[in-house]
Scaffold this motif. Structure first.
Motif, PDB file in Angstrom:
ATOM      1  N   VAL A 119     -28.795 -44.331  13.864  1.00  0.00           N
ATOM      2  CA  VAL A 119     -29.708 -43.320  13.498  1.00  0.00           C
ATOM      3  C   VAL A 119     -31.225 -44.086  13.996  1.00  0.00           C
ATOM      4  O   VAL A 119     -31.372 -45.454  13.878  1.00  0.00           O
ATOM      5  N   ARG A 120     -32.193 -43.260  14.144  1.00  0.00           N
ATOM      6  CA  ARG A 120     -33.645 -43.717  14.314  1.00  0.00           C
ATOM      7  C   ARG A 120     -34.511 -43.045  13.518  1.00  0.00           C
ATOM      8  O   ARG A 120     -34.440 -41.635  13.374  1.00  0.00           O
ATOM      9  N   PHE A 121     -35.311 -43.804  12.768  1.00  0.00           N
ATOM     10  CA  PHE A 121     -36.446 -42.775  11.838  1.00  0.00           C
ATOM     11  C   PHE A 121     -37.580 -42.750  12.889  1.00  0.00           C
ATOM     12  O   PHE A 121     -38.169 -43.350  13.096  1.00  0.00           O
TER      13      PHE A 121
ATOM     14  N   SER B  25     -27.726 -42.689   1.689  1.00  0.00           N
ATOM     15  CA  SER B  25     -29.172 -43.242   1.274  1.00  0.00           C
ATOM     16  C   SER B  25     -29.785 -42.330   0.237  1.00  0.00           C
ATOM     17  O   SER B  25     -29.377 -40.930   0.222  1.00  0.00           O
ATOM     18  N   PHE B  26     -30.638 -42.695  -0.480  1.00  0.00           N
ATOM     19  CA  PHE B  26     -31.400 -41.975  -1.321  1.00  0.00           C
ATOM     20  C   PHE B  26     -33.067 -42.213  -0.808  1.00  0.00           C
ATOM     21  O   PHE B  26     -33.307 -43.210  -0.337  1.00  0.00           O
ATOM     22  N   PHE B  27     -33.718 -41.386  -1.409  1.00  0.00           N
ATOM     23  CA  PHE B  27     -35.041 -41.471  -0.859  1.00  0.00           C
ATOM     24  C   PHE B  27     -36.161 -41.295  -2.107  1.00  0.00           C
ATOM     25  O   PHE B  27     -35.715 -40.707  -3.152  1.00  0.00           O
ATOM     26  N   GLY B  28     -37.591 -41.545  -1.789  1.00  0.00           N
ATOM     27  CA  GLY B  28     -38.581 -41.607  -2.672  1.00  0.00           C
ATOM     28  C   GLY B  28     -39.451 -40.555  -2.838  1.00  0.00           C
ATOM     29  O   GLY B  28     -39.310 -39.494  -2.165  1.00  0.00           O
TER      30      GLY B  28
ATOM     31  N   PRO C 213     -33.813 -48.067   0.312  1.00  0.00           N
ATOM     32  CA  PRO C 213     -33.398 -49.096   1.353  1.00  0.00           C
ATOM     33  C   PRO C 213     -34.367 -49.030   2.635  1.00  0.00           C
ATOM     34  O   PRO C 213     -34.743 -47.934   3.064  1.00  0.00           O
ATOM     35  N   PRO C 214     -34.900 -50.120   2.993  1.00  0.00           N
ATOM     36  CA  PRO C 214     -35.694 -50.364   4.258  1.00  0.00           C
ATOM     37  C   PRO C 214     -35.166 -49.628   5.458  1.00  0.00           C
ATOM     38  O   PRO C 214     -33.889 -49.784   5.839  1.00  0.00           O
ATOM     39  N   LEU C 215     -35.893 -48.855   6.259  1.00  0.00           N
ATOM     40  CA  LEU C 215     -35.449 -48.225   7.356  1.00  0.00           C
ATOM     41  C   LEU C 215     -34.990 -49.327   8.587  1.00  0.00           C
ATOM     42  O   LEU C 215     -33.961 -48.956   9.144  1.00  0.00           O
ATOM     43  N   GLU C 216     -35.613 -50.422   8.542  1.00  0.00           N
ATOM     44  CA  GLU C 216     -35.041 -51.645   9.291  1.00  0.00           C
ATOM     45  C   GLU C 216     -33.587 -51.814   9.118  1.00  0.00           C
ATOM     46  O   GLU C 216     -32.625 -51.781  10.117  1.00  0.00           O
ATOM     47  N   ILE C 217     -32.856 -51.690   7.707  1.00  0.00           N
ATOM     48  CA  ILE C 217     -31.711 -51.969   7.439  1.00  0.00           C
ATOM     49  C   ILE C 217     -30.687 -50.926   7.869  1.00  0.00           C
ATOM     50  O   ILE C 217     -29.592 -50.908   8.461  1.00  0.00           O
TER      51      ILE C 217
END
Length: 573
Positions: free
Chosen positions: A441-443, A402-405, A430-434
């Protein structure tokens, strides 16, 4: 010596404006529908959720961009013209351009960007004659190489990044080539994902063909062709008028990349921008030479990055090749932004973001109201990979990429956007729920990062804090980021933002990579975490000019902490 763009279209401008507007909308809608088809059908969350893909129509003779959709990645649109030309050249060498063929490849030196981005190019025929090309580009989840997800910061040649596929026919005279598919599936950790994404791209091209035939049946081939030419002519004229509105002169700015992932030495991205009447020259001659590590980019990618920056600065210009017809490039061979095979180019995102930064900052010297301060400047490409241990999926490979903002820069009209997407694209984070549903993994944190935006009359937007806990027994982590040394800069007296910080947990202790923003082979055990603290955007204008009410709101909303607010207050005294 400047390289002049000589591909300007000279179609007559006699179409009535209503018909032209309708046809522009219809053509863009074709590309939009192609985008939507792929987003709905792709298996890979980076395409399906993040929209890391693009579709467009390209000229039958030159391969130049005719039309792009509104949701596809702009950097792909600029690079795909090079991809179409590469397919045209190879097709000419192997029997000519033939109806029913679809060419596939990921060669980043020919088609731009990096090897994850697979390009499909299909000739479109009307009444037995080549009318234009349809093309699709999309980021496949994994295509071999040393690192799952393919962002390998330690790569020193392209083969360590991903499998290299030259232009080949995946469809020949309307018949799908299972042999090519077998080669592709043998060179990925995630063959099901690859198969789904490829089918989505083929379906998008099929739909594009049908929609374009419908449009031509309704309006006629010649009328639509004229509209395509006039849209380019209008793009050229608008660009010329915008350039002419800037003061003539030479404007210079340089910035750095942290390192190349191999040697911890900064690399310079330097621009000398000359405005002369209606022409703009972008001279990158002072940029560092090509390097050992994977922050190199090809010349095609560099020009695509300039296209994106100019579209940000002049958003009303139609999105086609005319954007560049009034622009000259000075890009000597052998620079980090004009690298040749086999120099690794997998981290292209970080380098083109820096190119956009220097274009924004140089333009701000000519017209501060036109430009914005620098955005966060890194996508923080993160891969976490391992094998499933539950009974139902024991031994199954999983790869989370993933990439991040981060924050965007302040500008003349207000504060920068907090937690935005990279300015190279319209992709979404990408939404954390997806991500939590797809991977073990868990955010444990997903929040704005206080004090990360640059101060100024208009504050830079805030970056974010992401903390991710591993739920499986063990996994390996790879990070490829930037802005760990030099923060995004403000303009017109605005302050710089916070730098990027990546850390990881081992045995209850937190560590940071020796090269700050890049590392391979980090081992995590169940319950251990990684954390990203992304930069904000630079500030716009002198901090002393920020309104008291705005500062009170910053503090009340938690955008700044009390010590930062006190420091800003003392600065005004």
């Amino acid at each position: 010596m400047a390289e002049h763009n000589t591909t300007a279209h000279t179609a007559p401008s006699r179409m009535d404006p209503v018909t032209l507007a309708v046809l522009r909308g219809r053509l863009e809608q074709i590309a939009d529908e192609m985008d939507a088809t792929l987003y709905r059908s792709a298996f890979n969350p980076i395409i399906a959720e993040a929209h890391d893909a693009c579709h467009g129509l390209y000229d039958a003779i030159s391969g130049d961009t005719l039309v792009q959709g509104k949701s596809g990645l702009p950097v792909f649109v600029g690079a795909m013209a090079f991809a179409v030309r590469a397919a045209m050249r190879v097709a000419a060498e192997r029997g000519g351009i033939t109806a029913g063929d679809t060419w596939l490849f990921n060669d980043p030196y020919e088609g731009g960007t990096h090897a994850n981005d697979f390009k499909l190019v299909r000739p479109f025929f009307r009444h037995g004659k080549l009318y234009c090309f349809l093309a699709s580009a999309a980021h496949w989840h994994d295509v071999g190489g040393n690192v799952p997800g393919n962002y390998n910061p330690a790569a020193t040649e392209c083969w360590q990044e991903a499998v290299q596929i030259p232009p080949v026919r995946i469809v020949r005279s309307g018949v799908f080539d299972d042999d090519v598919l077998a080669i592709l599936k043998a060179n990925t950790r995630l063959p099901d994902s690859l198969w789904g994404d490829l089918n989505g791209q083929l379906a998008a091209l099929d739909l594009g063909e049908r929609r374009l035939h419908d449009l031509l049946d309704q309006y006629g081939d010649a009328v639509v062709h004229q509209a395509m030419g006039e849209l380019r002519t209008r793009a050229v004229k608008l660009m010329q008028s915008h350039i002419a509105a800037l003061p003539d002169g030479r404007y210079s700015f340089s910035d750095i990349l942290d390192n190349d992932g191999v040697k911890d030495e900064a690399l310079t991205i330097a621009l000398d921008m000359t405005v002369q009447g209606e022409r703009l020259t972008l001279d990158f001659s002072r940029t560092s030479p090509q390097c050992a590590g994977p922050v190199n980019i090809s010349r095609a990618t560099a020009i695509a990055a300039c296209y994106v920056a100019l579209k940000h600065l002049f958003p009303d210009v139609p999105a086609n090749a005319g954007v560049l017809d009034a622009v000259d490039f000075v890009l000597p061979e052998g620079l980090v932004i004009s690298a040749a095979r086999p120099r690794p180019v997998g981290g292209y995102t970080e380098t083109i973001l820096r190119m956009i930064d220097v274009i924004f900052s140089a333009t701000a010297q000519a017209d501060p109201k036109r430009a914005m301060a620098q955005a966060y400047g890194t996508i923080n490409a993160l891969s976490i990979a391992g094998h499933r241990t539950d009974a139902a999926r024991k031994g199954q490979r999983w790869v989370m990429f993933s990439f991040f903002g981060g924050g965007h820069g302040g500008h003349s009209d207000g504060d920068g956007l907090s937690h935005g997407n990279a300015p190279i694209s319209t992709a979404t984070i990408p939404p954390l729920e997806i991500l939590e549903a797809a991977y073990p993994v868990r955010f444990t944190q997903w929040a704005l990062r206080p004090d990360s935006g640059g101060d100024g009359q208009h504050r830079g937007g805030l970056g974010a804090i992401y903390e991710i806990e591993l739920l499986e027994q063990d996994a390996e982590v790879f990070i490829f980021g930037e802005r760990g040394k030099a923060a995004p800069q403000g303009i017109s007296g605005g302050s710089a933002s916070a730098v990027n910080v990546f850390s990881y947990e081992n045995d209850s202790e937190w560590h940071q990579p020796p090269m700050r923003s890049k590392m391979i082979g980090i081992r995590l055990k169940q319950g251990e975490r990684v954390r990203l603290e992304t930069p904000g955007g630079g500030g716009y204008g002198a901090p002393a000019a920020r309104a008291a009410a705005a500062r009170d709101k910053d503090l009340a909303m938690g955008y700044v902490t009390a010590p930062t607010a006190l420091k800003a207050l003392k600065g005004k005294e």
